[in-house]
Design a protein around this motif. Structure first.
Motif, PDB file in Angstrom:
ATOM      1  N   PRO A1051       0.820  -1.206   0.000  1.00 44.65           N
ATOM      2  CA  PRO A1051       0.000   0.000   0.000  1.00 44.65           C
ATOM      3  C   PRO A1051       0.858   1.262   0.000  1.00 44.65           C
ATOM      4  O   PRO A1051       1.938   1.303   0.577  1.00 44.65           O
ATOM      5  N   SER A1052       0.363   2.279  -0.636  1.00 51.87           N
ATOM      6  CA  SER A1052       1.086   3.540  -0.741  1.00 51.87           C
ATOM      7  C   SER A1052       1.014   4.292   0.577  1.00 51.87           C
ATOM      8  O   SER A1052       0.309   3.910   1.500  1.00 51.87           O
ATOM      9  N   ALA A1053       1.746   5.416   0.629  1.00 57.41           N
ATOM     10  CA  ALA A1053       1.749   6.206   1.858  1.00 57.41           C
ATOM     11  C   ALA A1053       0.359   6.728   2.165  1.00 57.41           C
ATOM     12  O   ALA A1053      -0.084   6.753   3.303  1.00 57.41           O
ATOM     13  N   LYS A1054      -0.381   7.067   1.114  1.00 58.47           N
ATOM     14  CA  LYS A1054      -1.735   7.591   1.333  1.00 58.47           C
ATOM     15  C   LYS A1054      -2.614   6.525   1.984  1.00 58.47           C
ATOM     16  O   LYS A1054      -3.387   6.787   2.890  1.00 58.47           O
ATOM     17  N   ASN A1055      -2.448   5.305   1.500  1.00 57.48           N
ATOM     18  CA  ASN A1055      -3.176   4.182   2.081  1.00 57.48           C
ATOM     19  C   ASN A1055      -2.864   4.049   3.551  1.00 57.48           C
ATOM     20  O   ASN A1055      -3.728   3.780   4.366  1.00 57.48           O
ATOM     21  N   ARG A1056      -1.569   4.187   3.870  1.00 60.58           N
ATOM     22  CA  ARG A1056      -1.182   4.036   5.272  1.00 60.58           C
ATOM     23  C   ARG A1056      -1.824   5.113   6.126  1.00 60.58           C
ATOM     24  O   ARG A1056      -2.240   4.868   7.247  1.00 60.58           O
ATOM     25  N   GLU A1057      -1.927   6.305   5.543  1.00 61.04           N
ATOM     26  CA  GLU A1057      -2.566   7.376   6.302  1.00 61.04           C
ATOM     27  C   GLU A1057      -4.010   7.010   6.624  1.00 61.04           C
ATOM     28  O   GLU A1057      -4.479   7.157   7.741  1.00 61.04           O
ATOM     29  N   VAL A1058      -4.706   6.517   5.590  1.00 65.74           N
ATOM     30  CA  VAL A1058      -6.105   6.122   5.801  1.00 65.74           C
ATOM     31  C   VAL A1058      -6.184   5.046   6.872  1.00 65.74           C
ATOM     32  O   VAL A1058      -7.012   5.078   7.766  1.00 65.74           O
ATOM     33  N   GLU A1059      -5.256   4.087   6.775  1.00 68.64           N
ATOM     34  CA  GLU A1059      -5.266   2.985   7.730  1.00 68.64           C
ATOM     35  C   GLU A1059      -5.038   3.515   9.140  1.00 68.64           C
ATOM     36  O   GLU A1059      -5.697   3.117  10.098  1.00 68.64           O
ATOM     37  N   CYS A1060      -4.078   4.461   9.246  1.00 65.18           N
ATOM     38  CA  CYS A1060      -3.805   5.031  10.571  1.00 65.18           C
ATOM     39  C   CYS A1060      -5.037   5.750  11.110  1.00 65.18           C
ATOM     40  O   CYS A1060      -5.407   5.598  12.270  1.00 65.18           O
ATOM     41  N   ALA A1061      -5.685   6.510  10.212  1.00 62.77           N
ATOM     42  CA  ALA A1061      -6.881   7.230  10.655  1.00 62.77           C
ATOM     43  C   ALA A1061      -7.951   6.248  11.110  1.00 62.77           C
ATOM     44  O   ALA A1061      -8.604   6.446  12.135  1.00 62.77           O
ATOM     45  N   GLU A1062      -8.086   5.171  10.344  1.00 63.11           N
ATOM     46  CA  GLU A1062      -9.092   4.167  10.680  1.00 63.11           C
ATOM     47  C   GLU A1062      -8.774   3.531  12.028  1.00 63.11           C
ATOM     48  O   GLU A1062      -9.637   3.368  12.881  1.00 63.11           O
ATOM     49  N   ASN A1063      -7.494   3.174  12.219  1.00 56.52           N
ATOM     50  CA  ASN A1063      -7.086   2.559  13.486  1.00 56.52           C
ATOM     51  C   ASN A1063      -7.304   3.529  14.640  1.00 56.52           C
ATOM     52  O   ASN A1063      -7.712   3.138  15.731  1.00 56.52           O
ATOM     53  N   MET A1064      -7.025   4.808  14.370  1.00 60.03           N
ATOM     54  CA  MET A1064      -7.210   5.813  15.413  1.00 60.03           C
ATOM     55  C   MET A1064      -8.685   5.871  15.824  1.00 60.03           C
ATOM     56  O   MET A1064      -9.028   5.932  17.008  1.00 60.03           O
ATOM     57  N   TYR A1065      -9.548   5.807  14.793  1.00 56.91           N
ATOM     58  CA  TYR A1065     -11.000   5.859  15.020  1.00 56.91           C
ATOM     59  C   TYR A1065     -11.433   4.692  15.912  1.00 56.91           C
ATOM     60  O   TYR A1065     -12.180   4.849  16.883  1.00 56.91           O
ATOM     61  N   ILE A1066     -10.907   3.497  15.596  1.00 52.69           N
ATOM     62  CA  ILE A1066     -11.263   2.304  16.376  1.00 52.69           C
ATOM     63  C   ILE A1066     -10.701   2.423  17.788  1.00 52.69           C
ATOM     64  O   ILE A1066     -11.378   2.145  18.785  1.00 52.69           O
ATOM     65  N   ASP A1067      -9.426   2.870  17.877  1.00 48.77           N
ATOM     66  CA  ASP A1067      -8.807   3.005  19.198  1.00 48.77           C
ATOM     67  C   ASP A1067      -9.601   3.956  20.082  1.00 48.77           C
ATOM     68  O   ASP A1067      -9.785   3.708  21.278  1.00 48.77           O
ATOM     69  N   LEU A1068     -10.074   5.064  19.493  1.00 47.82           N
ATOM     70  CA  LEU A1068     -10.839   6.030  20.289  1.00 47.82           C
ATOM     71  C   LEU A1068     -12.065   5.365  20.905  1.00 47.82           C
ATOM     72  O   LEU A1068     -12.398   5.589  22.063  1.00 47.82           O
ATOM     73  N   MET A1069     -12.737   4.528  20.100  1.00 49.60           N
ATOM     74  CA  MET A1069     -13.931   3.843  20.628  1.00 49.60           C
ATOM     75  C   MET A1069     -13.545   2.873  21.736  1.00 49.60           C
ATOM     76  O   MET A1069     -14.234   2.760  22.758  1.00 49.60           O
TER      77      MET A1069
END
Length: 1451
Positions: A1051-1069
Motif C-alpha cells: 500500500p502507498s503512503a496515502k493508504n497508510r494514512e487512511v489505515e492510521c486514521a481508521e485505526n485511530m477511530y477504532i482506538d478512540l472507541m
C-alpha cells in the motif's frame, strides 16, 4: 420408481457364430426370451440367464425365406412366429424335454435341507431343456412390417397395405383373413365417422402396431408418419367393420407402445419426443395427455440431437417407460412423465477426464420378469467397434473360440424399484421401501422413535452404506461392515436386507413387498408363498412346510396390520381365493393362520386402522374389520365382512384400478368435527382408476339406516355416494390414519404424485378460532407444487417428501486402448436417499389464493420444525427470484404479501437478511422495496438485541449505502456489542471498520479471521511471554522489533494514512469503552475486554494514570470489587485475637496435608517451594492445566506463603495462567493440579502478627483442636473463587506495571496481602509519584479504616497488620525520598515511560497454526498506533528492547 443399479451384465452366446443378434422378444411371463440373428433363432432362460435352445436355418432355406427380422410368442409360450425378409411367417413349436430333462440343475452341498420334496418343485429352479421344431411356413407375398399376438390369433401387417389375421393353430386357407387398410374409415373422432373408405390411405401401410387390451383396439403408426387408433365396432378384431381415429397434426411417428394399465398409447416421433395419447371416453378421439422429452434445462447439449425415437418399452407393471433413440442412449420416464434416468447426460455421457463418450446404440430391448432387468441388444456397428475388446472378454470363456467368430453380446441392466409400483398399500407408511431382484432397501426412521425393545441396539449385520468402491455390485450383506441404526438417519445410505436365498431359489421373482408402519418388519412374496423378516430379531421366517408354501400364491398383495401379515392369496388345493392373517411372532404355518374365504379373485388389498379393503376382479370393493380376540390365551384375531360396494358401473376393466385405499378424508363436514377421533374413521374410498383419482364418500344425507349387507352386530355403516373425480394423471396417493390436533392441515390432507406435473395436495381449510365457516369458502383446496425429486413417501408431520435418486460413480481402471470395456462405457450406478421440504410451496400457493389466514395457521403449526427458518427463506427466495427477474411487469406481485406474512413470525429479520445474502446484489433493491429499508431493519435488530442479525444487515448496508452510513451503523453496533460483551462480534466489527476504511481507498477488505494473532496490547504481550526465566532477552527483543518495524509491502503512503486514521477511530472507541468501564469500577469486564480484544491495557492505563484511573471513593471501589469478583467480605472469627494459630504454625501444616491428600501430581513437590521451574514445558503444563477442571479448594495455596520471595515468583507463574481466566468468561473451572502453582502463593488470612514460622514436614503428625479447625474453615470461607483470585492477581500486575497505585492498594486490600500494601507505600516516596496520588491513597486508606471499624470488622485484623506502614505514610507526608527506591528489581518498570507494554507480542507456538511465523507484510499488531502519537520511534525502539528483557518479576 425404478432405479438403475450396478453395472450392466454381458451375456455371451456359447455357440460359435458369425452372426450377431439384433432382436429380443420376451414370452408372456418373461421367463423365456427369443433372440434373433439373421438365420438363427435362440431361446434364453431368465434365471439363470442362459441359452437353452437354438435353431439355425440351412443356407438353402435362408435363401428361400430371407433373413429373420422379428419374432412373436404365442400367449401360452408354446409357439414362436418369426417374420422373414421375403414375406414369410415361420412358425416354430417350442417343445419341452420330458419330465426330468433339465439343461441346468442346481447342485447342493451334502447335508443341504433343500432336496426334492414335492413333485414339480425342482423344475422351479432349473433351466428347462427345450427344443424348437419348424412348422409349415406361411407366405404373405409382401414384406412384413409388424407382428402382434392375440389370444388365438396372430396379426401381421405387410408393406402392401394389408392387415392379415392368422390363426395360431389352423394355418390352412381357412385360418387366415386379410383386411385392406384402405377399407378402414379414419376420422378425428368416432362420432363424426364418415362411411366409406378414406381416400388418403392409398399406398400407405402400417409401419408399427400394438394391441391394447383395456382399450380393445390397436395403436398404429402409418408409413407416412401419421398416428392412429383402430378399434373393431363389434366384439372381435376378426369381425369385419373396423373404425380408425387419427391424431391431428402429427406426421412424424416412428414407433408405438401401449400401456394397458393406464390406457395410454406412447408414440415415438422423428423429432425425438414421445407423445402419449389417451382415448377420450365420450367422443372416442385421441387426446394428447403429455410428452416425454428431454428438456434444454437439464440436457442442453443433447436435447435436440437425439435423432428419431427408435424404441419404447413399458415395464411389466406399466409404471415406467424406457425410450431409446437412433443416436443411442436410454431414458426412463414414469407413466405420467416424471423423468428418472437418462444415459445421455452427466456421468453417463462423459469420462472422468471430461471427454465425451459415444452413447450406446441399441437395436432391440425388452424388460425381464417383474422389471428387475432390461435385456438390451446393442446395434451391429456398436459391436464392430468393440471387436478388439473381445480379447478381454475371452478370459472369461473356458474355451476361447477362434478370433473370427464374434461373440453375441446381450446386455442386462439391473433395476431396483419402489414397492409402490406393485403393492400400492405401502403408501400409508412413512418409509421408503425399494426391492431389487434379491434384496430390499429401506429407510429406517429415527431409532429413538421406533425402537422399543432392547435387542434392537445391536449392530445390524445386513445394514450397509452404499459401497464406495465401484468394483463391487451392491454391497455384500455378509461383509463385516455393519452400521448402527443411528447412521441411517443421514439421507444417503440404505438399510439393505438380503432376501433369503432358500426362498428366492424356488420362488424367484419377488412380486410383492410390504413394510409395517414402524419400519421394522418386511414381507415379500414371490411366485409362490411368502416370507417375512424382522429387524428386531434380524431373521427371516419361511414356511416350515414347503408344500404349504408351494400351494398358495399371493394375488392381491401383502400388508401389515399390527403384528400380523395380511395376505390376499389363491389356494391351489381348494382352488379358492382367500384372505389370510399370519402372526409375525409364531411359526409361519397355516396352522397359525386365520383364513377367510373370498368370493372372487382379489386384485388389490389395503389396510386402514382396523379395516381391510379389498378390490376384486368383479369390480367390487369389500370392507372387512379385524379385531383382536381376548377370549383365548394365545393372541388371535377375528375378521368379518362389513360392507360390499359394487363399482362395475364406473370401472370399464378391473385391470385399470391402480390402487384402492380407505381414508378419513371427507369434504362436507371436515370442518365441523365434534370429536377429534371422528377424523380417523374410514370416511371415504380413494380409487386410482388409470390415473384418475376417484373418491367415494359416505352418504350422510339420507336416513341413517343399517345397510342390508352389514352383519347384525349393530355396526351402522353408511352407504357411499356416487364417485367424484378429484384429479387426473395420478401415480401415487398418500394419506395417513393418524391424527394430531396441532397439525390437522398436514395430517388430514391427501398427497398426490402426478408425474411431470409434480405433486398436489388436497388441503383441508379450517376456520380460525372455531368460528362458523363462510358459506362461500370451500372446505378443501387442491394445490399443485413442483419438487426436484421423485416422491416415494410423505412424512406428514415433518412436512418432508422422501425419495431416491440415481448417482453414478465413474471407473477409469481400464482406460487406454481403442476398445473400452463395459465398466468404462457405463458408470457404476448407485441409489441414494433424498428428501425435500415442501411447506414453502404450499404456503405460497395459499397466499396466491388470498388464503393468508390458512397459511398462517399452517405455518404456526409447523413453527417448531428445525428447518422452519429455512422454509421461510426458501419462500422469500423463490418469489423474489421469479418476480425480480421477470421480463414482463407483474400486475399483482406476491413479494409484499410474503413479506407481510413473514412479519408474523419472530424470525422475520433473520429470514430477510439470510435470503438477501444468498441472493445476488442486483435483486436487493426489489427485495427491500417490499420488506422495508435495511437501515430500519438494522435498528429493529438493535432494539431487539439481536446483534448477530444486525451484523448481517451491516453487510447489506455496506453494499447499498455510502461508506459514511455504514460506518455510522457499524459504530452503533460496535458500541452495543462492547457493552454486551459479545467479543467475537467485536472482533468482526473491528475488522469491518478497518475494511470500510480501506474500501474507501478501493482496496479489498482483509480476509476475516476469528482471532487477530498479531494484536498487541498489555494482555497479549503478557500472555505470549515465555515463562522460562533463563530465556535470552535479546532473542525476544529482536523478534519483536523485526515484527514491529517490517512495513506492510504494497500500500502507498496515502493508504497508510487512511489505515492510521481508521485505526485511530477504532482506538478512540476502545479507549472510550475502557474509560466507561473503569469509571463504573467494572474491573472484571475491563479484564475480559482487554483479553478478548487484545486491548493495550497497560499502555492505556499509563496515559490515564492521573485521569480516569484515579479512585475517588476507596470504600465504594472495594465494595464493587467484592461484588464483581464474587469475593466474600471477611468475617471476624470469634476470639481472633487470641487465636492458637497466632504464629501460623498449624496453618502451613494443614496446607501441606491438604496438598498431599488432594493430588499426587509430580509438580507438587518440595522443590517447588524453593525455586521456580526452569524448563518451559513445565510451565506449559500449568498453562494447559488451567482450563477445564472443576474449581478446587484453595486451602493449599497458603502452604507456600512462608517464603519471603513468594511475591516475586508468584507473577512469573501467574503470567501464563491468567490468559484463559479472562479469555473465556464462561470458564469457571481450573485444573486440580494448579493447587501447587504459584498463583496460589498468596496469603489468604489476616494474621495478627507477621511471624512466619516454617513447619517441617515431619511435624505433620501434630493434632488440631476444635478451635483451630474452626479458624481454618473461617479462613477458607473468607476467600473468593479461585478464578477470581487469578483474575485479581493479573489486574494487580497490570496496575503495578501502569503505576496506578491506588488500584494496587484496593486490590491489595481485597486480597488482604500486606506485602502489596508495603510495596506500594514504599513506592510512594518516589519523586515520580504525583502528590495527589499520595494524598488520595492516604485519605482512601483512612476512609477504609473508618468504614471497617463501623461496617466490616473483618478487615480490622488486616488493617492492624499494616498499621506501621499507614503510620509511616502519615508521617512521611512532607519528606522526599531517593528515586532509586521506586525502581523494581528488574530495572524495567514502565512508570517513567509515556506508554506501557505497547509493542506487539510474540505469539506462543500453540497460538500460531502449525508453528508457522506470522506474515510480515501485515500491519504489526491488531491496533497499531502511528509511532508519532505519543513518542518518537527511537523511544519506541528502546522500549521494545526493554520489554524483551522483562522477566515477569514484580519486586
Amino acid at each position: 420408481m425404478y432405479f438403475l443399479t450396478g453395472w450392466p451384465r454381458r451375456l455371451l452366446c456359447p455357440l460359435r457364430s458369425e452372426e450377431e443378434p439384433f432382436h429380443v422378444q420376451p414370452s408372456s411371463h418373461r421367463f423365456y426370451f427369443a433372440v434373433l440373428s439373421e438365420t438363427q433363432l435362440s431361446v434364453w432362460f431368465s434365471r439363470p440367464s442362459v441359452l437353452i435352445a437354438s435353431y439355425i436355418e440351412s443356407a438353402k432355406a435362408a435363401a428361400q425365406f430371407g433373413f429373420y427380422q422379428q419374432a412373436e410368442w404365442k400367449p401360452d409360450d408354446s409357439m414362436i412366429a418369426v417374420a422373414a425378409a421375403k414375406g414369410y411367417i415361420l412358425l416354430f413349436d417350442v417343445l419341452g424335454g420330458g419330465e426330468d430333462k433339465y439343461l441346468y440343475e442346481p447342485v447342493y452341498p451334502k447335508g443341504s435341507p433343500r432336496v426334492k420334496v414335492t413333485p414339480g418343485y425342482k423344475e422351479e429352479q432349473c433351466a428347462p431343456a427345450l427344443s424348437l421344431e419348424m412348422k409349415k411356413p406361411v407366405d404373405l407375398e409382401a414384406p412384413i412390417t409388424s407382428l402382434q399376438s392375440l389370444q388365438e390369433d396372430l396379426l401381421v401387417c405387410t408393406a402392401d397395405g394389408y392387415l392379415h389375421v392368422l390363426h395360431w393353430d389352423g394355418l390352412g386357407s381357412n385360418g387366415r383373413k386379410a383386411i385392406c387398410l384402405t377399407t378402414i374409415p379414419f376420422s378425428l373422432d368416432l362420432q363424426s365417422a364418415r362411411g366409406g373408405p378414406s381416400i388418403d390411405l392409398e399406398g400407405v401401410h402400417i409401419r408399427c402396431m400394438e394391441y391394447c387390451v383395456t382399450l380393445d383396439g390397436f395403436a398404429v403408426v402409418l408409413s407416412d408418419g401419421r398416428l392412429g387408433f383402430v378399434t373393431p365396432l363389434s366384439n372381435t378384431i376378426t369381425a369385419d367393420p373396423l373404425q380408425g381415429v387419427w391424431a391431428a397434426d402429427v406426421t412424424d411417428g416412428t414407433c408405438v407402445a401401449v400401456n394397458n394399465k393406464y390406457r395410454l398409447m406412447a408414440f415415438g416421433c422423428a423429432s425425438g419426443s414421445v407423445l402419449v395419447y389417451v382415448i377420450d371416453t365420450t367422443t372416442g378421439s385421441m387426446q394428447l395427455s403429455h410428452k416425454l422429452e428431454l428438456t434444454p434445462k437439464h440436457y442442453p447439449d443433447i436435447y435436440n440431437k437425439t435423432g428419431p425415437v427408435k424404441l419404447i418399452c413399458w415395464s411389466p407393471d406399466y409404471s415406467v417407460a424406457m425410450v431409446t433413440w437412433e443416436c443411442g442412449g436410454l431414458s426412463l420416464w414414469s407413466v405420467f412423465g416424471a423423468h428418472l434416468i437418462c444415459t445421455l447426460g452427466e456421468d453417463f455421457a462423459y469420462r472422468s477426464d471430461g471427454t465425451k463418450k459415444e452413447p450406446l446404440k441399441i437395436s432391440s430391448m425388452s424388460w425381464g420378469a417383474e422389471g428387475y432387468h432390461l435385456w438390451v441388444v446393442p446395434s451391429k456397428q456398436e459391436r464392430k467397434s468393440q471387436e478388439e475388446q473381445e480379447e478381454v472378454e475371452e478370459v472369461e470363456m473356458v474355451t476361447p473360440p477362434p478370433r473370427s467368430s464374434l461373440q453375441a453380446g446381450i446386455l442386462q441392466f439391473h433395476f431396483i424399484k419402489s414397492a409402490l409400483t406393485v403393492n400400492p398399500c405401502t403408501s400409508n407408511q412413512e418409509q421408503v421401501l425399494l426391492h431389487g431382484e434379491d434384496r430390499l432397501y429401506l429407510t429406517c426412521g429415527d431409532p429413538a422413535q421406533v425402537h422399543s425393545t432392547s435387542d434392537t441396539h445391536n449392530p445390524h449385520p445386513h445394514t450397509h452404506p452404499r459401497d464406495s468402491s465401484p468394483h463391487h455390485h451392491p454391497p455384500n450383506p455378509n461383509s463385516s461392515l455393519s452400521q448402527g441404526l443411528s447412521t441411517l438417519l443421514g439421507h444417503k445410505h440404505w438399510h439393505v436386507v438380503q432376501i433369503h436365498s432358500t426362498y428366492l431359489e424356488s420362488n424367484w421373482p419377488i412380486r410383492f413387498a410390504a413394510i409395517d408402519t414402524v419400519g421394522q418388519c418386511m414381507a415379500v412374496a414371490g411366485r409362490r408363498g411368502f416370507a417375512h423378516y424382522s429387524l428386531y430379531t434380524r431373521k427371516w421366517k419361511l414356511f416350515g412346510n414347503i408344500t404349504q408354501e408351494q400351494n398358495m400364491t399371493v394375488t392381491g398383495g401383502l400388508a401389515w396390520w399390527n403384528d400380523y401379515v395380511v395376505v390376499a392369496c389363491y389356494n391351489f388345493i381348494d382352488q379358492q381365493e382367500e384372505l389370510r392373517l399370519y402372526l409375525r411372532s409364531s411359526n409361519l404355518d397355516n396352522a397359525f393362520a386365520l383364513v377367510t374365504k373370498l368370493q372372487s379373485d382379489t386384485l388389490l388389498l389395503n389396510v386402514f386402522r382396523d379395516m381391510v379393503i379389498i378390490f376384486r376382479s368383479d369390480c367390487s370393493i369389500c370392507l372387512y374389520s379385524i379385531e383382536r380376540r381376548h377370549d383365548s390365551p394365545n393372541p388371535s384375531v377375528s375378521v368379518e365382512l362389513l360392507q360390499e360396494v359394487s363399482m362395475s358401473r364406473y370401472i370399464p376393466h378391473p385391470a385399470l384400478v391402480v390402487s384402492v385405499t380407505l381414508t378419513s378424508v371427507r369434504t362436507e363436514t371436515g370442518i365441523t368435527l365434534k370429536a377429534p377421533q371422528q377424523a380417523c374413521m374410514a370416511e371415504s374410498i380413494m380409487l386410482n382408476l388409470a390415473g384418475q383419482l376417484i373418491m367415494l364418500q359416505r352418504d350422510r344425507s339420507g336416513p341413517q339406516v343399517r345397510d342390508k349387507e352389514t352383519p347384525a352386530n349393530n355396526k351402522k355403516l353408511l352407504p357411499f355416494c356416487p364417485p367424484v373425480v378429484l384429479a387426473q394423471c395420478v401415480e401415487n396417493v398418500w394419506t395417513t390414519c393418524r391424527s394430531n390436533r396441532k397439525k390437522r392441515h398436514l395430517l388430514e390432507a391427501l398427497w398426490l404424485s402426478c408425474g411431470e406435473a409434480g405433486m398436489k395436495v388436497w388441503l383441508p381449510l379450517f376456520p380460525r378460532d372455531n368460528r362458523k365457516p363462510h358459506s362461500f369458502l370451500s372446505r378443501r383446496i387442491m394445490l399443485p407444487f413442483h419438487i426436484n425429486i421423485y416422491p416415494l413417501a410423505v412424512l406428514f408431520e415433518d412436512a418432508l417428501v422422501l425419495g431416491a435418486t440415481n448417482e453414478a460413480v465413474l471407473y477409469d481402471g481400464l482406460q487406454g486402448g481403442a476398445a473400452e470395456p463395459l465398466e468404462a462405457v457405463f458408470p457404476y450406478c448407485t441409489v441414494e436417499r433424498t428428501s425435500q421440504i415442501y411447506l414453502h410451496h404450499i404456503l405460497r400457493q395459499l397466499l396466491v389464493r388470498n388464503l393468508g389466514e390458512q397459511a398462517l395457521l399452517l405455518a404456526q403449526s409447523c413453527a417448531s420444525l428445525p428447518y422452519f427458518p429455512h422454509v421461510m427463506e426458501l419462500m422469500v427466495h423463490v418469489v423474489l427470484e421469479e418476480e425480480a427477474t421477470s421480463r414482463e411487469p407483474i400486475p399483482d406481485p406476491l413479494l409484499p404479501t410474503v413479506a407481510k406474512f413473514i412479519t408474523e413470525f419472530p424470525l422475520f429479520l433473520q429470514t430477510i437478511v439470510h435470503c438477501a445474502r444468498k441472493t445476488e446484489y442486483a435483486l436487493w433493491n426489489y427485495l427491500f422495496a417490499a420488506v422495508g429499508n435495511p437501515k430500519d431493519l438494522f435498528e429493529e435488530c438493535l432494539m431487539a438485541q439481536d446483534l448477530d442479525t444486525a451484523a448481517s444487515y451491516l453487510i447489506i448496508l455496506q453494499n447499498m449505502e455510502v461508506p459514511a452510513v455504514s460506518r455510522q451503523h457499524a459504530t452503533l453496533l460496535f458500541n452495543t456489542a462492547l457493552e454486551q460483551g459479545k467479543w467475537d462480534l467485536c472482533r468482526h466489527m473491528i475488522r469491518f471498520l478497518k475494511a470500510i476504511g480501506s474500501g474507501e481507498m478501493d482496496t479489498p477488505p482483509p480476509t476475516p479471521t476469528t482471532q487477530e494473532p498479531s494484536s498487541t496490547g498489555g494482555f497479549e504481550f503478557f500472555r505470549n511471554r515465555s515463562i522460562s526465566l533463563s530465556q535470552s532477552a535479546d532473542s525476544i527483543a529482536s523478534g519483536i522489533l523485526q515484527k514491529t518495524f517490517s512495513m506492510p509491502s504494497g500500500p502507498s503512503a496515502k493508504n497508510r494514512e487512511v489505515e492510521c486514521a481508521e485505526n485511530m477511530y477504532i482506538d478512540l472507541m476502545l479507549w472510550r469503552h475502557a474509560r466507561h468501564l473503569l469509571e463504573q469500577v467494572r474491573l472484571r469486564d475491563l479484564g475480559c475486554f482487554s483479553a478478548q480484544l487484545g486491548f493495550e491495557l497497560i499502555g492505556w492505563l499509563c496515559r490515564e494514570r492521573n485521569r480516569v484511573a484515579r479512585i475517588e471513593d476507596f470504600v465504594m471501589a472495594l465494595k464493587m470489587l467484592h461484588k464483581d469478583f464474587l469475593w466474600p467480605f471477611p468475617v471476624l472469627p470469634a476470639g481472633s485475637l487470641s487465636s492458637p494459630l497466632r504464629n501460623g504454625r498449624c496453618r502451613t501444616l494443614l496446607s501441606t496435608r491438604l496438598l498431599k491428600s488432594q493430588s499426587a501430581d509430580s509438580l507438587l513437590n518440595s522443590d517447588m517451594d524453593t525455586a521456580p521451574p526452569q524448563e518451559p514445558p513445565r510451565s506449559h503444563t500449568w498453562l494447559d492445566g488451567l482450563s477445564s477442571r472443576p474449581k478446587e479448594t484453595d486451602a493449599a495455596s497458603s502452604a507456600h506463603s512462608h517464603h519471603h520471595h513468594a511475591p516475586q515468583t508468584q507473577d512469573a507463574f501467574l503470567s501464563p495462567l491468567t490468559n484463559k481466566a479472562f479469555d473465556d468468561p464462561a470458564l469457571l473451572a481450573v485444573e486440580e493440579y494448579s493447587i501447587g502453582s504459584a498463583t496460589d502463593l498468596t496469603e489468604t488470612s489476616s494474621v495478627v502478627d507477621g511471624d512466619w514460622t516454617m513447619v517441617d514436614e515431619n511435624t505433620s503428625t501434630l493434632s488440631l483442636s476444635q478451635a483451630e479447625l474452626e479458624h481454618i474453615s473461617m479462613e477458607l470461607a473468607n476467600k473468593g473463587p479461585h478464578k477470581s483470585q487469578v483474575q485479581l492477581r493479573y489486574l494487580l500486575h497490570v496496575f503495578m506495571e501502569a503505576g496506578c497505585l491506588e488500584w494496587c492498594v484496593v486490590i491489595g486490600l481485597i486480597l488482604r496481602e500486606a506485602s502489596i500494601i508495603k510495596q506500594v507505600i514504599g513506592f510512594l516516596d518516589s519523586p515520580e509519584v504525583p502528590p495527589e496520588t499520595v494524598q488520595s491513597i492516604r485519605s482512601g486508606l483512612s476512609a477504609v479504616d473508618v468504614w471497617a471499624s463501623t461496617d466490616c470488622l473483618g478487615y480490622k485484623p488486616f488493617l492492624n497488620l499494616i498499621r506501621p506502614q499507614l503510620q509511616q505514610l502519615m508521617e512521611a507526608a512532607a519528606e522526599q525520598v531517593q528515586p532509586e527506591a521506586f525502581q523494581p528489581t528488574s530495572q524495567t518498570s514502565k512508570l517513567g515511560g509515556p506508554e506501557g507494554l505497547g509493542g506487539p507480542a510474540l505469539p506462543r507456538a500453540e497460538d500460531t497454526p502449525m508453528g508457522l511465523s506470522l506474515p510480515s507484510h501485515e500491519p504489526p499488531g491488531g491496533f497499531p498506533r502511528p509511532p508519532s502519537e505519543d513518542c518518537p520511534p527511537e523511544e519506541t525502539e528502546e522500549q521494545g528492547e526493554e520489554e524483551g528483557a522483562y522477566d515477569c518479576t514484580l519486586s
